[in-house]
Design an enzyme around this catalytic site. Structure first.
Site, PDB file in Angstrom:
ATOM      1  N   HIS A 299      12.754  48.996 132.922  1.00 40.99           N
ATOM      2  CA  HIS A 299      12.167  48.104 133.920  1.00 40.99           C
ATOM      3  C   HIS A 299      12.874  46.755 133.859  1.00 40.99           C
ATOM      4  O   HIS A 299      13.470  46.387 132.842  1.00 40.99           O
ATOM      5  CB  HIS A 299      10.678  47.900 133.638  1.00 40.99           C
ATOM      6  CG  HIS A 299       9.858  49.129 133.817  1.00 40.99           C
ATOM      7  ND1 HIS A 299       8.505  49.128 133.605  1.00 40.99           N
ATOM      8  CD2 HIS A 299      10.185  50.396 134.188  1.00 40.99           C
ATOM      9  CE1 HIS A 299       8.023  50.337 133.837  1.00 40.99           C
ATOM     10  NE2 HIS A 299       9.031  51.123 134.182  1.00 40.99           N
TER      11      HIS A 299
ATOM     12  N   CYS B 210       6.471  46.502 129.266  1.00 43.67           N
ATOM     13  CA  CYS B 210       7.194  45.256 129.525  1.00 43.67           C
ATOM     14  C   CYS B 210       6.513  44.062 128.867  1.00 43.67           C
ATOM     15  O   CYS B 210       7.182  43.178 128.335  1.00 43.67           O
ATOM     16  CB  CYS B 210       7.349  45.048 131.021  1.00 43.67           C
ATOM     17  SG  CYS B 210       8.456  46.279 131.762  1.00 43.67           S
TER      18      CYS B 210
ATOM     19  N   GLU C  20      11.707  43.737 133.564  1.00 47.13           N
ATOM     20  CA  GLU C  20      11.198  42.823 132.532  1.00 47.13           C
ATOM     21  C   GLU C  20      11.624  43.241 131.129  1.00 47.13           C
ATOM     22  O   GLU C  20      12.037  42.401 130.326  1.00 47.13           O
ATOM     23  CB  GLU C  20       9.671  42.745 132.586  1.00 47.13           C
ATOM     24  CG  GLU C  20       9.107  42.350 133.920  1.00 47.13           C
ATOM     25  CD  GLU C  20       8.778  43.532 134.827  1.00 47.13           C
ATOM     26  OE1 GLU C  20       7.927  43.360 135.712  1.00 47.13           O
ATOM     27  OE2 GLU C  20       9.368  44.618 134.660  1.00 47.13           O
TER      28      GLU C  20
ATOM     29  N   CYS D 268       3.958  45.913 133.131  1.00 46.18           N
ATOM     30  CA  CYS D 268       3.210  47.029 132.548  1.00 46.18           C
ATOM     31  C   CYS D 268       3.086  46.777 131.045  1.00 46.18           C
ATOM     32  O   CYS D 268       3.660  45.826 130.503  1.00 46.18           O
ATOM     33  CB  CYS D 268       3.930  48.352 132.835  1.00 46.18           C
ATOM     34  SG  CYS D 268       5.479  48.551 131.916  1.00 46.18           S
TER      35      CYS D 268
END
Length: 168
Positions: free
Chosen positions: A62, A95, A64, A92
């Site tokens: 992801h 992250c 992040e 999430c």
């Protein structure tokens, strides 16, 4: 050792909106590269200098978490504690945890994971998790500052999400 009790300079609402708009541009770039529409930037302690930008890569990389890993290999934990990770959508739990372990002291997000679910539906490519970033950070030993959602940015971010997921 990182001084997690050191006071941080406050961010202005204008800085927050400007940096979230930049993260939104990074999310748009992700789409252009064939990835999901998520973007993140890392801003230095002065709340002006953009140090890193990262778009989404795939389901385990992801924006992040990838940004946090790169940051952790390029900056000291003490420096990162004064930095802010701006991201279009609430991180999430993976992250949020990665930002914590990278020692990034503040996370700002535009729209919630719950609102993302409204944009994606139950799309198999993005099985959103019902674990708020606040829950993750509340269970950490260091007090990561969390700001979001940012109401002025929610519609803009949601529009890109809806547009993307409607075509999937």
């Amino acid at each position: 050792m990182t001084d997690t009790s050191a006071p941080r300079l406050p961010r202005t609402p204008e800085q927050i909106r400007r940096h979230l708009r930049r993260a939104q541009q990074v999310a748009q770039r992700a789409v252009e590269l064939g990835h999901h529409p998520f973007g993140a930037i890392l801003v230095g302690p002065d709340h002006e200098t953009v140090l890193l930008e990262q778009c989404n890569i795939d389901t385990v990389n992801h924006a992040e978490s990838t940004l946090a890993r790169v940051a952790a290999t390029n900056y000291t934990p003490a420096f990162l504690w004064g930095c802010t990770l701006y991201t279009t959508v609430e991180p999430c739990c993976m992250c949020a945890g990665t930002a914590y372990w990278a020692n990034i002291g503040c996370v700002v997000f535009g729209m919630t994971e719950r609102d993302l679910l409204q944009c994606t539906g139950s799309h198999a490519e993005n099985p959103t998790m019902s674990v708020p970033a606040r829950y993750v950070f509340d269970h950490c030993q260091k007090a990561v500052e969390l700001i979001g959602p940012v109401p002025e940015m929610e519609a803009e971010i949601a529009a890109l999400q809806r547009q993307f997921w409607a075509g999937r």
